[in-house]
Design a protein around this motif. Sequence first.
Motif, PDB file in Angstrom:
ATOM      1  N   GLU A  10       0.851  -1.192   0.000  1.00  0.00           N
ATOM      2  CA  GLU A  10       0.000   0.000   0.000  1.00  0.00           C
ATOM      3  C   GLU A  10       0.875   1.227   0.000  1.00  0.00           C
ATOM      4  OE1 GLU A  10      -4.171   0.658   1.796  1.00  0.00           O
ATOM      5  OE2 GLU A  10      -2.745   1.206   3.377  1.00  0.00           O
ATOM      6  N   ASP A  11       0.730   2.057  -1.018  1.00  0.00           N
ATOM      7  CA  ASP A  11       1.390   3.355  -1.051  1.00  0.00           C
ATOM      8  C   ASP A  11       0.381   4.372  -1.548  1.00  0.00           C
ATOM      9  OD1 ASP A  11       1.307   3.077  -3.862  1.00  0.00           O
ATOM     10  OD2 ASP A  11       3.377   2.352  -3.967  1.00  0.00           O
ATOM     11  N   ARG A  12       0.818   5.535  -1.897  1.00  0.00           N
ATOM     12  CA  ARG A  12      -0.160   6.584  -2.255  1.00  0.00           C
ATOM     13  C   ARG A  12      -0.851   6.312  -3.586  1.00  0.00           C
ATOM     14  NH1 ARG A  12       3.086  12.006  -4.236  1.00  0.00           N
ATOM     15  NH2 ARG A  12       4.143  11.082  -6.025  1.00  0.00           N
ATOM     16  N   THR A  15      -2.758  -0.143  -4.074  1.00  0.00           N
ATOM     17  CA  THR A  15      -2.969  -1.131  -3.013  1.00  0.00           C
ATOM     18  C   THR A  15      -3.106  -2.503  -3.646  1.00  0.00           C
ATOM     19  OG1 THR A  15      -4.074   0.433  -1.523  1.00  0.00           O
ATOM     20  CG2 THR A  15      -4.470  -1.897  -1.135  1.00  0.00           C
TER      21      THR A  15
END
Length: 249
Positions: A10-12, A15
């Motif tokens: 999960e990053d900006r 996901t």
Amino acid sequence: MALTIDTVLEDRDLTLRWLPGSARRMVVVFTGRGAGFGGAPLDEFAGSAARRGENNVLFVTDRRGSWYSAPGLWSKAVRLIRYLRRSEGIEEVVSLGNSMGGYGALLLPQEMRVRRAIAFSPQLTLDRDLTDDGRWPDVMKRYGWMPARNVGETFGATRTQYYLTAGKACREDLDQLDFAPDLQRVHRWTLPAARHNVAGRLKDAGLLYDVIGAIIRGRKARVETLYQRYAEAADAPRGPAIPVEGETR
């Protein structure tokens, strides 16, 4: 039995969530634009894709709603899907998605061997030079070029079987189906009494689980029987409930 789904990245931008199964099949579910926001489920199609623990399921969420156009997002997603395919000993890949997720599901075969690609209310292009469909942001103006200007143009170079379903009451979605080429491997249906919510209408009718299961196994005749049942329940006019191959409306 409750499904145990683990977040593996999960990053900006992205996901990835993983639901293990017992078979050597992986269903890659590309979630829709609203997934995880405003109460919308993050893991769309979880039960239908997992088949009571049979299939491994990877949920791919574009957190920006960029149609995978945010810089580096698509290449990162593909790299991680390939890694999981190798590390889990996957022998068969099926892709699945709704709306924006349908675009991703139809695009994945360009990157790897996908047995079947399943898309509900798919958006095949957002290019404003190709369509006047203004329901979605101008993602190319915001992020740059989409991974495929028209995902239908990628079909011819693959061996994938494509299964596309849209609602007859949504003119924009019918127009989107026109971007899919007329190939024997491209199967398309339009269902009555449905708009952009065709997957939801099938779920409400108690048919979505069986439809997805039939497509995963390549049972096209079974899909047509289920769609006929849906059309009859929706009080469709007498006659074919589904178009012949090549027709979109």
